[in-house]
Design an enzyme around this catalytic site. Sequence first.
Site, PDB file in Angstrom:
ATOM      1  N   LYS A 169      25.821 -33.667  22.204  1.00 14.41           N
ATOM      2  CA  LYS A 169      24.563 -34.013  22.884  1.00 14.41           C
ATOM      3  C   LYS A 169      23.436 -34.097  21.853  1.00 14.41           C
ATOM      4  O   LYS A 169      23.032 -33.078  21.282  1.00 14.41           O
ATOM      5  CB  LYS A 169      24.212 -32.937  23.915  1.00 14.41           C
ATOM      6  CG  LYS A 169      22.980 -33.298  24.716  1.00 14.41           C
ATOM      7  CD  LYS A 169      22.470 -32.136  25.545  1.00 14.41           C
ATOM      8  CE  LYS A 169      21.379 -31.374  24.851  1.00 14.41           C
ATOM      9  NZ  LYS A 169      20.185 -32.149  24.513  1.00 14.41           N
ATOM     10  N   GLY A 220      19.319 -25.706  16.172  1.00 10.91           N
ATOM     11  CA  GLY A 220      18.042 -25.802  16.887  1.00 10.91           C
ATOM     12  C   GLY A 220      17.266 -24.513  16.725  1.00 10.91           C
ATOM     13  O   GLY A 220      17.472 -23.770  15.754  1.00 10.91           O
ATOM     14  N   SER A 221      16.401 -24.243  17.683  1.00 11.87           N
ATOM     15  CA  SER A 221      15.505 -23.093  17.543  1.00 11.87           C
ATOM     16  C   SER A 221      16.241 -21.770  17.820  1.00 11.87           C
ATOM     17  O   SER A 221      17.248 -21.747  18.538  1.00 11.87           O
ATOM     18  CB  SER A 221      14.333 -23.237  18.500  1.00 11.87           C
ATOM     19  OG  SER A 221      14.803 -23.228  19.827  1.00 11.87           O
ATOM     20  N   THR A 222      15.687 -20.704  17.299  1.00 10.80           N
ATOM     21  CA  THR A 222      16.267 -19.372  17.526  1.00 10.80           C
ATOM     22  C   THR A 222      16.213 -19.023  19.012  1.00 10.80           C
ATOM     23  O   THR A 222      17.156 -18.436  19.556  1.00 10.80           O
ATOM     24  CB  THR A 222      15.519 -18.327  16.664  1.00 10.80           C
ATOM     25  OG1 THR A 222      15.782 -18.639  15.286  1.00 10.80           O
ATOM     26  CG2 THR A 222      15.984 -16.908  16.946  1.00 10.80           C
ATOM     27  N   THR A 224      16.430 -21.006  21.636  1.00 13.41           N
ATOM     28  CA  THR A 224      17.528 -21.662  22.349  1.00 13.41           C
ATOM     29  C   THR A 224      18.869 -21.083  21.918  1.00 13.41           C
ATOM     30  O   THR A 224      19.781 -20.903  22.734  1.00 13.41           O
ATOM     31  CB  THR A 224      17.505 -23.188  22.113  1.00 13.41           C
ATOM     32  OG1 THR A 224      16.203 -23.675  22.437  1.00 13.41           O
ATOM     33  CG2 THR A 224      18.527 -23.902  22.966  1.00 13.41           C
ATOM     34  N   GLY A 225      18.990 -20.734  20.631  1.00 11.07           N
ATOM     35  CA  GLY A 225      20.227 -20.137  20.119  1.00 11.07           C
ATOM     36  C   GLY A 225      20.606 -18.878  20.896  1.00 11.07           C
ATOM     37  O   GLY A 225      21.776 -18.648  21.204  1.00 11.07           O
ATOM     38  N   GLU A 242      23.020 -22.548  14.024  1.00 13.08           N
ATOM     39  CA  GLU A 242      22.133 -22.806  12.873  1.00 13.08           C
ATOM     40  C   GLU A 242      20.720 -22.861  13.423  1.00 13.08           C
ATOM     41  O   GLU A 242      20.361 -23.814  14.119  1.00 13.08           O
ATOM     42  CB  GLU A 242      22.488 -24.146  12.201  1.00 13.08           C
ATOM     43  CG  GLU A 242      23.867 -24.189  11.568  1.00 13.08           C
ATOM     44  CD  GLU A 242      23.987 -23.324  10.324  1.00 13.08           C
ATOM     45  OE1 GLU A 242      22.983 -22.715   9.907  1.00 13.08           O
ATOM     46  OE2 GLU A 242      25.102 -23.234   9.790  1.00 13.08           O
ATOM     47  N   CYS A 276      14.439 -27.083   8.643  1.00 11.71           N
ATOM     48  CA  CYS A 276      14.694 -25.650   8.829  1.00 11.71           C
ATOM     49  C   CYS A 276      14.538 -24.902   7.516  1.00 11.71           C
ATOM     50  O   CYS A 276      14.084 -23.771   7.508  1.00 11.71           O
ATOM     51  CB  CYS A 276      16.080 -25.444   9.418  1.00 11.71           C
ATOM     52  SG  CYS A 276      17.390 -26.253   8.498  1.00 11.71           S
ATOM     53  N   GLU A 374       7.326 -19.807  12.210  1.00 12.59           N
ATOM     54  CA  GLU A 374       7.847 -21.055  11.632  1.00 12.59           C
ATOM     55  C   GLU A 374       6.929 -22.189  12.077  1.00 12.59           C
ATOM     56  O   GLU A 374       6.842 -22.494  13.264  1.00 12.59           O
ATOM     57  CB  GLU A 374       9.273 -21.298  12.148  1.00 12.59           C
ATOM     58  CG  GLU A 374       9.889 -22.552  11.586  1.00 12.59           C
ATOM     59  CD  GLU A 374      11.254 -22.893  12.177  1.00 12.59           C
ATOM     60  OE1 GLU A 374      11.438 -22.758  13.398  1.00 12.59           O
ATOM     61  OE2 GLU A 374      12.125 -23.311  11.410  1.00 12.59           O
TER      62      GLU A 374
HETATM   63  P1  NAD Z   1      15.535 -26.771  20.431  1.00 16.93           P
HETATM   64  O1  NAD Z   1      16.223 -25.460  20.359  1.00 16.93           O
HETATM   65  O2  NAD Z   1      14.382 -26.922  21.323  1.00 16.93           O
HETATM   66  O3  NAD Z   1      16.555 -27.938  20.853  1.00 16.93           O
HETATM   67  C1  NAD Z   1      17.742 -28.188  20.140  1.00 16.93           C
HETATM   68  C2  NAD Z   1      18.751 -28.804  21.082  1.00 16.93           C
HETATM   69  O4  NAD Z   1      19.078 -27.860  22.108  1.00 16.93           O
HETATM   70  C3  NAD Z   1      18.289 -30.061  21.800  1.00 16.93           C
HETATM   71  O5  NAD Z   1      19.369 -30.965  21.869  1.00 16.93           O
HETATM   72  C4  NAD Z   1      17.925 -29.543  23.189  1.00 16.93           C
HETATM   73  O6  NAD Z   1      18.021 -30.536  24.178  1.00 16.93           O
HETATM   74  C5  NAD Z   1      18.975 -28.465  23.401  1.00 16.93           C
HETATM   75  N1  NAD Z   1      18.608 -27.408  24.354  1.00 16.93           N
HETATM   76  C6  NAD Z   1      17.379 -27.067  24.813  1.00 16.93           C
HETATM   77  N2  NAD Z   1      17.466 -26.021  25.663  1.00 16.93           N
HETATM   78  C7  NAD Z   1      18.775 -25.683  25.731  1.00 16.93           C
HETATM   79  C8  NAD Z   1      19.503 -24.659  26.423  1.00 16.93           C
HETATM   80  N3  NAD Z   1      18.902 -23.771  27.204  1.00 16.93           N
HETATM   81  N4  NAD Z   1      20.841 -24.590  26.248  1.00 16.93           N
HETATM   82  C9  NAD Z   1      21.478 -25.458  25.433  1.00 16.93           C
HETATM   83  N5  NAD Z   1      20.840 -26.453  24.763  1.00 16.93           N
HETATM   84  C10 NAD Z   1      19.502 -26.565  24.897  1.00 16.93           C
HETATM   85  O7  NAD Z   1      15.147 -27.109  18.919  1.00 16.93           O
HETATM   86  P2  NAD Z   1      14.328 -28.367  18.378  1.00 16.93           P
HETATM   87  O8  NAD Z   1      12.883 -28.167  18.732  1.00 16.93           O
HETATM   88  O9  NAD Z   1      15.025 -29.613  18.796  1.00 16.93           O
HETATM   89  O10 NAD Z   1      14.523 -28.219  16.793  1.00 16.93           O
HETATM   90  C11 NAD Z   1      13.682 -27.484  15.966  1.00 16.93           C
HETATM   91  C12 NAD Z   1      14.320 -26.151  15.591  1.00 16.93           C
HETATM   92  O11 NAD Z   1      15.600 -26.361  15.031  1.00 16.93           O
HETATM   93  C13 NAD Z   1      13.533 -25.400  14.541  1.00 16.93           C
HETATM   94  O12 NAD Z   1      13.434 -24.039  14.880  1.00 16.93           O
HETATM   95  C14 NAD Z   1      14.381 -25.557  13.285  1.00 16.93           C
HETATM   96  O13 NAD Z   1      14.192 -24.554  12.317  1.00 16.93           O
HETATM   97  C15 NAD Z   1      15.754 -25.563  13.853  1.00 16.93           C
HETATM   98  N6  NAD Z   1      16.704 -26.184  12.927  1.00 16.93           N
HETATM   99  C16 NAD Z   1      17.625 -25.395  12.286  1.00 16.93           C
HETATM  100  C17 NAD Z   1      18.512 -25.935  11.363  1.00 16.93           C
HETATM  101  C18 NAD Z   1      19.538 -25.101  10.646  1.00 16.93           C
HETATM  102  O14 NAD Z   1      20.470 -25.659  10.084  1.00 16.93           O
HETATM  103  N7  NAD Z   1      19.433 -23.782  10.626  1.00 16.93           N
HETATM  104  C19 NAD Z   1      18.443 -27.302  11.099  1.00 16.93           C
HETATM  105  C20 NAD Z   1      17.508 -28.068  11.755  1.00 16.93           C
HETATM  106  C21 NAD Z   1      16.638 -27.508  12.678  1.00 16.93           C
END
Ligand code: NAD
Length: 474
Positions: A169, A220-222, A224-225, A242, A276, A374
């Site tokens: 996705k 993605g973000s911590t 959401t992680g 990640e 990131c 961040e």
């Molecule tokens: P996000 O967590 O908002 O979204 C990431 C993805 O998760 C999107 O596809 C989103 O649709 C999906 N998502 C949203 N809510 C969800 C849920 N409840 N369950 C499952 N999936 C869900 O992050 P973002 O704003 O898209 O990206 C920015 C963040 O990503 C920053 O914090 C950045 O540091 C981090 N990031 C980390 C790395 C790494 O390798 N460590 C790399 C790139 C970005």
Amino acid sequence: MMTDYKNLIDGEMVDNGRWMEVVNPATEEVFARVPACGKDELDRAVTAARRAFKTWRKTSSEERQKVVQGIAAAIKDNADELFRLLTAEQGKPHHQAQMEIYGAAGLAAAQSTLTLDDVINQDDEERLSRTRRVPVGVVGGIVPWNFPVMMAIQKIVPALISGCTIVLKPSPFTPLTTLRVAELIKDVVPAGTVNIITGEDSLGPLITEHPDIDKVTFTGSTATGKKIMEGASKDLKRITLELGGNDASIVLPDADVEKVAEQLFWSSFTNAGQICVAAKRIYIHEDIYDDLSKAIAEYAKGVTVGDGSQQGTGVGPIQNKKQFDRVCELIQDAKDKGYKFLTGGNVDPTGTGYYVPITILDNPPEDARIVAEEQFGPVMPLMKFSTVDEVIARANNSDYGLAGAVWTKDVDKGVEIAEQLETGTVWVNEFLHISPLAPFGGHKQSGFGAEYGLDGLKEFTYPQVITVKRNAAV
Ligand code: NAD
């Protein structure tokens, strides 16, 4: 002109008649639509991936390698079209979009050579014991909007190489280039092995909690992680996370001010700071603080903020309105608190496009929001330090632990400091270099597990130990 992009499910490009709009962050114009998927489409994709897994898991390394090399070639051969589309949806300048596209092709080519060989645990008169790696099954991949193609490829490729199949996705903000890649690889990958479906954030939890998905790999973000970890706990899905970072760069007093100023600038402002592992806190020794901060601010004056499709643009817009508002809020907070700006800080509220000027702060306090959080935007706080012990403690004073950097002519000293930083990656005298063959992952709340290299590949497998008793009485 509005273009519709389709999803890849079971080897076919399909849509469901329900659409989500995609905005160009440089112009705020809606210029494309993608399918808005929910449970039905996810079920179809998972069923296809499950069926394909039955045969894909039995393929040889050579077959998998050939398919992945086909993906690398498809991306490389169409790089021109792909990087232009990437700039239109993500905002990054053309030359940085080119780097992402060629980087994704390079990653696929490099990782195609990885294999997880059996390990012999015991081989003697008593028994033969061997560990083999077996694919976990159907993988759910969820990616963000800052490096959409790279992130998609870094999930698809190890899944395929390890014998898994995947349902991916993209972020709802940046699905287009990934869907164009899907179209290009449709006939390269066996039907059902790679499925790419688009939807709002609400599609994410459906993936995390899907009973027929065995593993989730997420970038993605911590925040959401943590939700993913919670969702995946219901049936103990394997997870790789990640997440975010608040990466510190440490500049020792022996660094050459003129030489490091430009490198420090780009370690923070590449992709408008939306990386990131971008330098998000820069600690400069007090002996060179004034000269180096001036040199960085001076360099910043020569960098153009603008539409990434225009020649000469160095820093593009923020990718989406939500993130734009967040970065503006952090800048406003710094203004309200009376922190000193070396440059930037004034966002044009009437302008079109999500542009934030290059913003550099002069020695804000450690607990300033713009330092402690961040930023994920073109904002860089420079801070002064006196002793190495002090700066290591300040760098480590974070829940994040993704990456960091040390700048010094004394490489041994640089390595000594690097070894004391609580992060998954530390660079000495460079930045943003990530090897496709070395593990990449976060310590503390920056992640769980690793991607890249053999460590990353192992996360798509279970270890299975086969033990044969020799001379057994049977
Ligand atoms: P996000 O967590 O908002 O979204 C990431 C993805 O998760 C999107 O596809 C989103 O649709 C999906 N998502 C949203 N809510 C969800 C849920 N409840 N369950 C499952 N999936 C869900 O992050 P973002 O704003 O898209 O990206 C920015 C963040 O990503 C920053 O914090 C950045 O540091 C981090 N990031 C980390 C790395 C790494 O390798 N460590 C790399 C790139 C970005």
